[in-house]
Design a protein around this motif. Sequence first.
Motif, PDB file in Angstrom:
ATOM      1  N   ARG A   5       0.835  -1.148  -0.143  1.00  0.00           N
ATOM      2  CA  ARG A   5       0.149  -0.031  -0.007  1.00  0.00           C
ATOM      3  C   ARG A   5       0.844   1.133  -0.035  1.00  0.00           C
ATOM      4  NH1 ARG A   5      -2.967  -3.044   3.666  1.00  0.00           N
ATOM      5  NH2 ARG A   5      -2.141  -2.133   5.642  1.00  0.00           N
ATOM      6  N   PHE A   6       2.053   1.198   0.879  1.00  0.00           N
ATOM      7  CA  PHE A   6       2.839   2.587   0.917  1.00  0.00           C
ATOM      8  C   PHE A   6       3.510   2.765  -0.341  1.00  0.00           C
ATOM      9  CE2 PHE A   6       7.273   3.902   1.067  1.00  0.00           C
ATOM     10  CZ  PHE A   6       7.277   4.853   1.870  1.00  0.00           C
ATOM     11  N   TYR A   7       3.935   1.614  -1.006  1.00  0.00           N
ATOM     12  CA  TYR A   7       4.542   1.909  -2.383  1.00  0.00           C
ATOM     13  C   TYR A   7       3.568   2.385  -3.470  1.00  0.00           C
ATOM     14  CZ  TYR A   7       9.106   0.717  -0.396  1.00  0.00           C
ATOM     15  OH  TYR A   7      10.252   0.623   0.429  1.00  0.00           O
ATOM     16  N   ALA A   8       2.266   1.638  -3.512  1.00  0.00           N
ATOM     17  CA  ALA A   8       1.376   1.924  -4.317  1.00  0.00           C
ATOM     18  C   ALA A   8       0.913   3.521  -4.447  1.00  0.00           C
ATOM     19  CB  ALA A   8       0.179   1.000  -4.336  1.00  0.00           C
ATOM     20  N   GLU A   9       0.547   3.996  -3.093  1.00  0.00           N
ATOM     21  CA  GLU A   9       0.320   5.460  -2.777  1.00  0.00           C
ATOM     22  C   GLU A   9       1.321   6.357  -3.410  1.00  0.00           C
ATOM     23  OE1 GLU A   9      -1.694   6.308   0.815  1.00  0.00           O
ATOM     24  OE2 GLU A   9      -2.202   4.243   0.955  1.00  0.00           O
ATOM     25  N   LEU A  10       2.832   5.734  -3.006  1.00  0.00           N
ATOM     26  CA  LEU A  10       3.867   6.560  -3.332  1.00  0.00           C
ATOM     27  C   LEU A  10       3.964   6.738  -4.733  1.00  0.00           C
ATOM     28  CD1 LEU A  10       6.228   8.316  -2.407  1.00  0.00           C
ATOM     29  CD2 LEU A  10       7.402   6.339  -2.037  1.00  0.00           C
ATOM     30  N   PHE A  11       4.041   5.918  -5.535  1.00  0.00           N
ATOM     31  CA  PHE A  11       4.363   5.714  -6.940  1.00  0.00           C
ATOM     32  C   PHE A  11       3.305   5.469  -7.927  1.00  0.00           C
ATOM     33  CE2 PHE A  11       8.485   4.404  -4.875  1.00  0.00           C
ATOM     34  CZ  PHE A  11       9.162   5.404  -4.913  1.00  0.00           C
ATOM     35  N   GLY A  12       2.129   5.271  -7.417  1.00  0.00           N
ATOM     36  CA  GLY A  12       1.132   4.983  -8.158  1.00  0.00           C
ATOM     37  C   GLY A  12       0.862   3.599  -9.045  1.00  0.00           C
ATOM     38  N   TRP A  13       1.625   2.639  -8.120  1.00  0.00           N
ATOM     39  CA  TRP A  13       1.682   1.431  -8.708  1.00  0.00           C
ATOM     40  C   TRP A  13       0.331   0.835  -8.912  1.00  0.00           C
ATOM     41  CZ3 TRP A  13       6.348  -1.026  -5.375  1.00  0.00           C
ATOM     42  CH2 TRP A  13       7.471  -0.182  -6.174  1.00  0.00           C
ATOM     43  N   PRO A  14      -0.131   0.159  -9.957  1.00  0.00           N
ATOM     44  CA  PRO A  14      -1.431  -0.507  -9.948  1.00  0.00           C
ATOM     45  C   PRO A  14      -1.582  -1.809  -9.362  1.00  0.00           C
ATOM     46  CG  PRO A  14      -0.190  -0.907 -12.095  1.00  0.00           C
ATOM     47  CD  PRO A  14       0.767   0.013 -11.086  1.00  0.00           C
ATOM     48  N   ASP A  15      -2.625  -2.131  -9.240  1.00  0.00           N
ATOM     49  CA  ASP A  15      -3.201  -3.738  -8.264  1.00  0.00           C
ATOM     50  C   ASP A  15      -3.319  -4.280  -9.171  1.00  0.00           C
ATOM     51  OD1 ASP A  15      -3.351  -5.461  -6.262  1.00  0.00           O
ATOM     52  OD2 ASP A  15      -5.400  -4.787  -5.701  1.00  0.00           O
ATOM     53  N   ASP A  16      -2.920  -4.691 -10.141  1.00  0.00           N
ATOM     54  CA  ASP A  16      -2.915  -5.732 -11.306  1.00  0.00           C
ATOM     55  C   ASP A  16      -1.940  -6.680 -11.537  1.00  0.00           C
ATOM     56  OD1 ASP A  16      -0.991  -4.258 -12.464  1.00  0.00           O
ATOM     57  OD2 ASP A  16      -2.160  -3.628 -14.084  1.00  0.00           O
ATOM     58  N   GLY A  17      -1.089  -7.038 -10.552  1.00  0.00           N
ATOM     59  CA  GLY A  17      -0.037  -7.832 -10.671  1.00  0.00           C
ATOM     60  C   GLY A  17       1.143  -7.449 -11.298  1.00  0.00           C
ATOM     61  N   THR A  18       1.431  -6.135 -11.703  1.00  0.00           N
ATOM     62  CA  THR A  18       2.322  -5.606 -12.939  1.00  0.00           C
ATOM     63  C   THR A  18       3.436  -4.945 -11.694  1.00  0.00           C
ATOM     64  OG1 THR A  18       1.270  -3.686 -13.415  1.00  0.00           O
ATOM     65  CG2 THR A  18       1.006  -5.703 -14.912  1.00  0.00           C
ATOM     66  N   ALA A  19       3.097  -4.454 -10.487  1.00  0.00           N
ATOM     67  CA  ALA A  19       3.993  -3.826  -9.638  1.00  0.00           C
ATOM     68  C   ALA A  19       5.068  -4.891  -9.232  1.00  0.00           C
ATOM     69  CB  ALA A  19       3.230  -3.286  -8.561  1.00  0.00           C
ATOM     70  N   PRO A  20       6.214  -4.191  -8.960  1.00  0.00           N
ATOM     71  CA  PRO A  20       7.176  -5.022  -8.195  1.00  0.00           C
ATOM     72  C   PRO A  20       6.814  -5.702  -7.019  1.00  0.00           C
ATOM     73  CG  PRO A  20       8.076  -2.766  -8.580  1.00  0.00           C
ATOM     74  CD  PRO A  20       6.643  -2.905  -8.996  1.00  0.00           C
ATOM     75  N   PRO A  21       7.110  -7.206  -7.104  1.00  0.00           N
ATOM     76  CA  PRO A  21       6.554  -8.151  -6.242  1.00  0.00           C
ATOM     77  C   PRO A  21       7.025  -7.806  -4.723  1.00  0.00           C
ATOM     78  CG  PRO A  21       8.353  -9.380  -7.484  1.00  0.00           C
ATOM     79  CD  PRO A  21       8.103  -7.965  -7.889  1.00  0.00           C
ATOM     80  N   VAL A  22       6.271  -7.752  -3.854  1.00  0.00           N
ATOM     81  CA  VAL A  22       6.389  -7.546  -2.145  1.00  0.00           C
ATOM     82  C   VAL A  22       6.104  -8.671  -1.525  1.00  0.00           C
ATOM     83  CG1 VAL A  22       5.654  -6.289  -0.255  1.00  0.00           C
ATOM     84  CG2 VAL A  22       5.752  -5.146  -2.617  1.00  0.00           C
ATOM     85  N   ARG A  23       6.947  -9.495  -1.072  1.00  0.00           N
ATOM     86  CA  ARG A  23       6.941 -10.804  -0.527  1.00  0.00           C
ATOM     87  C   ARG A  23       7.276 -10.822   1.110  1.00  0.00           C
ATOM     88  NH1 ARG A  23       6.509 -13.440  -5.239  1.00  0.00           N
ATOM     89  NH2 ARG A  23       7.978 -12.986  -6.951  1.00  0.00           N
ATOM     90  N   PRO A  24       6.604 -11.785   1.609  1.00  0.00           N
ATOM     91  CA  PRO A  24       6.916 -12.153   3.030  1.00  0.00           C
ATOM     92  C   PRO A  24       8.343 -12.634   3.480  1.00  0.00           C
ATOM     93  CG  PRO A  24       5.092 -13.295   2.434  1.00  0.00           C
ATOM     94  CD  PRO A  24       5.646 -13.085   1.197  1.00  0.00           C
TER      95      PRO A  24
END
Length: 242
Positions: A160-179
């Motif tokens: 959520r932080f990086y999506a809000e900061l960079f406008g990354w879409p929630d469609d699977g194309t954003a850089p992966p964030v993993r546990p």
Amino acid sequence: MPRYTAHAPGTFSFAGLVCPDRHVARAFYGELLGWSYEELLVGPGHVFTICRRDGETTASINELPAEAVAPHWDSYLTVTDLPAAVARGTGLGGAGIFGPIDVLSPDGGQVGGLAMLNDPAGHGFALWRAGDSIGASLLHEPGAVAATELTTVEPASAARFYAELFGWPDDGTAPPVRPVRDGVPAGWLPYFGAQDVAASTDAAVRLGGTCLERTAGRRAILADPAGAVFGLVELLTTREES
């Protein structure tokens, strides 16, 4: 082999190594990734190294004492308005580490603008505003950054932080964030392209590196001789073309 002349805002565009001995790093990565080097004197006794593959810029090496900062790789994201990006990042719960500053070449040219932040979980990343340098002119090829991913204890909040900061879409194309997982340090990790990950991993170990994780697929995570962590990813096209 595509050459980049610009990078879209919010995309990873460069990787920079911080290490205590550039000569050790140059020998390791030069053999492993096929890099050549250009050294720039950027201050009294301070040498900054540009890494190249086939004449194209791939990464950098910044030599700093180990007691000043632990060896690591920084991942850079392109922005167009550096102060605004810093303000937005800190407003979302991040913390400024360094900058924003203008980066000048030894002859006074405007290389670009730089700032470094921590996200709310404390993982560092860099912001880059292109000037004379866009960052890497070679990506997604052997010896160049081919992927970047984040491992963290709170993947959902980080995403959520990086999506809000960079406008990354929630469609699977954003850089992966993993546990996070055992044996792999949390934080942003650059993966360099390889033609054969198994062979490259074996070579890295022979050169003094350490294998932290080797999957059954096309990826591996390693530490270089100084302890900086990076990944290797096998490029599908290279295996298919061979």
